[in-house]
Design a protein around this motif. Structure first.
Motif, short mmCIF file in Angstrom:
data_model
loop_
_atom_site.label_atom_id
_atom_site.label_comp_id
_atom_site.label_asym_id
_atom_site.label_seq_id
_atom_site.Cartn_x
_atom_site.Cartn_y
_atom_site.Cartn_z
N CYS A 77 0.85 -1.20 0.00
CA CYS A 77 0.00 0.00 0.00
C CYS A 77 0.88 1.25 0.00
CB CYS A 77 -0.89 -0.03 1.24
SG CYS A 77 -1.79 1.49 1.49
N ALA A 78 0.64 2.14 -0.93
CA ALA A 78 1.49 3.32 -1.07
C ALA A 78 0.75 4.60 -0.71
CB ALA A 78 2.01 3.41 -2.50
N CYS A 79 -0.26 4.49 0.14
CA CYS A 79 -1.10 5.65 0.45
C CYS A 79 -0.27 6.83 0.98
CB CYS A 79 -2.17 5.28 1.46
SG CYS A 79 -3.45 4.21 0.81
N VAL A 101 1.43 8.64 -1.83
CA VAL A 101 0.48 9.39 -2.66
C VAL A 101 0.05 10.65 -1.93
CG1 VAL A 101 -1.85 9.35 -3.67
CG2 VAL A 101 -0.34 7.37 -3.93
N PHE A 130 -2.76 -0.16 -7.62
CA PHE A 130 -3.84 0.63 -8.24
C PHE A 130 -4.58 -0.17 -9.31
CE2 PHE A 130 -5.63 3.63 -11.28
CZ PHE A 130 -6.25 4.56 -10.46
N CYS A 148 -6.29 -3.12 -5.52
CA CYS A 148 -7.01 -2.03 -4.86
C CYS A 148 -7.93 -1.33 -5.85
CB CYS A 148 -5.97 -1.04 -4.29
SG CYS A 148 -6.70 0.27 -3.30
N LEU A 150 -7.89 -1.54 -0.86
CA LEU A 150 -6.82 -2.00 0.04
C LEU A 150 -6.41 -0.83 0.93
CD1 LEU A 150 -4.66 -4.22 0.75
CD2 LEU A 150 -3.19 -3.11 -0.95
N GLY A 151 -6.28 0.34 0.31
CA GLY A 151 -5.89 1.53 1.05
C GLY A 151 -7.05 2.49 1.18
N ALA A 152 -6.92 3.40 2.15
CA ALA A 152 -8.03 4.30 2.45
C ALA A 152 -8.28 5.32 1.34
CB ALA A 152 -7.76 5.02 3.76
N LEU A 153 -7.26 5.64 0.54
CA LEU A 153 -7.46 6.65 -0.51
C LEU A 153 -8.38 6.16 -1.62
CD1 LEU A 153 -3.83 8.05 -0.95
CD2 LEU A 153 -5.68 8.96 0.44
N CYS A 190 -6.98 8.37 -4.93
CA CYS A 190 -6.97 7.15 -5.77
C CYS A 190 -8.36 6.87 -6.33
CB CYS A 190 -6.46 5.97 -4.97
SG CYS A 190 -4.72 6.16 -4.52
#
Ligand code: SF4
Length: 380
Positions: A325-327, A330, A343, A347, A353-356, A364
């Motif tokens: 996860c790269a939130c 980003v 992405f 996700c 997967l991530g909150a964005l 995202c």
């Protein structure tokens, strides 16, 4: 649509875009050496992608999508605590709908509801108050989430519960404030930021003066902006003009809605009910001093952390993000959403997967919804 069409007029938009191009050329910004403008608010991120402003503006402008989406910055440990509260048999857990799908370490609120927890979506904390009145034998917990925009309504519901003497209503307080993360970003030596588009709705409550430090101490321009395309284009132009002229000021493009000194009734409710936590965790950004609010001791009877012995300060803090996860990258502009290996694969808005990727205000999700998804489709 009256009062909206005026702010979506294509002729006026074209004129603003021409002006923006001229000022970008005056500054000497190019695709290789762009001006970095952070839109702080998730609502602005959504509008930029919805109206394609990132594509219409010249390549010499790079938008950095800031931390102004409260669902996106909610740490996983707090989601876990929500689930823990919601799964108590005596609890009716009430929440805004956009928090339902935020992933926790084991499950989201949506999954907890599917597993049998009594979780109810509400549109306002006043709805939660009404549920508490109608269910005196149950404990009704409201998930207080959001920036200064939603903070006053939660405060007013606590004041109302106190007036009525309700004993089965509490708030799990996760309200956060906008200026501290901006300060943290400005103090980050790796961040490259030339100016800000300031949040419109938050500023309706707090006014424009809490941003003075951005201009005075850090020499960066900020323009508080509305949410229609012409609002945003005009605000970007105002930021660029300040950069071109060597000025750093707090300007208010959204003066039709944002009073310079904010809303005194809302600010009085906030001051009465909350105090700053020494520190609070932001997903992707880490701990930030005095960036979160907690309920003052005089309202402890309405504080779910006090009543259920759960909450901030427990060992469950700083839960690691899911692998891949790269939130965080980003959210700090180090990576575009499409550059995250997850992405559109591991996700998506359906399976975030991530909150964005959860909230429509997340960078995202906005990329995905308005064309970014094409970036991961195989070429024909
Ligand atoms: S694509 Fe998903 S995992 Fe990657 S940065 Fe965006 S929200 Fe986080």
């Amino acid at each position: 649509m009256k009062y909206a069409d005026e702010f979506r007029d294509p002729v006026a938009a074209k004129a603003l875009l021409d002006e923006i191009s001229k000022v970008v050329a005056d500054i000497g910004a190019t695709a290789e050496k762009p001006v970095h403008i952070m839109e702080i608010c998730g609502g602005h991120t959504h509008a930029i992608f919805r109206y394609g402003l990132d594509k219409l503006t010249p390549a010499g402008i790079e938008f950095i999508h800031g931390p102004g989406c409260p669902v996106c910055v909610l740490p996983m440990s707090r989601v876990d605590e929500c689930v823990e509260l919601a799964e108590r048999p005596e609890v009716i857990f009430t929440t805004f709908g956009d928090a339902m799908r935020v992933p926790g370490t084991k499950k989201s609120l949506m999954q907890a509801k599917a597993d049998g927890a009594d979780i109810r979506m509400v549109y306002s904390p006043l709805d939660a108050l009404e549920i508490a009145r109608r269910n005196p034998e149950r404990e009704v917990v409201f998930f207080g989430l959001g920036f200064e925009t939603t903070t006053p309504s939660t405060a007013l519901s606590i004041q109302q519960a106190a007036r009525e003497g309700l004993t089965n209503f509490t708030v799990f307080c996760n309200h956060i404030t906008v200026p501290p993360p901006i300060l943290a970003l400005l103090q980050d030596p790796h961040m490259v930021l030339d100016g800000f588009v300031g949040p419109g709705h938050v500023s309706m409550v707090i006014g424009t003066h809490p941003y003075d430090f951005i201009a005075q101490d850090y020499g960066k321009p900020i323009v508080v902006a509305g949410f229609e395309p012409l609002d945003l284009l005009q605000s970007v132009l105002m930021v660029l003009e300040q950069i071109r002229d060597g000025r750093a000021e707090v300007e208010n493009q959204y003066a039709r809605v944002v009073p310079e000194s904010g809303n005194p009734v809302s600010m009085a409710a906030i001051a009465d009910v909350y105090e700053a936590r020494p520190t609070f965790e932001w997903r992707g950004l880490g701990e930030i001093d005095e960036s979160g609010l907690r309920i003052r001791p005089k309202y402890a009877a309405f504080d779910a952390e006090e009543k259920f012995g759960i909450g901030y300060g427990a060992e469950s803090r700083l839960v690691a993000e899911p692998e891949g996860c790269a939130c965080g990258s980003v959210m700090t502009g180090r990576m575009k959403p499409v550059q995250c290996p997850q992405f559109g694969k591991g996700c998506t808005p359906e399976m975030p997967l991530g909150a964005l990727m959860v909230s429509s205000e997340g960078a995202c999700a906005a990329y995905y919804q308005y064309g970014g998804a094409r970036a991961i489709e195989p070429a024909e």
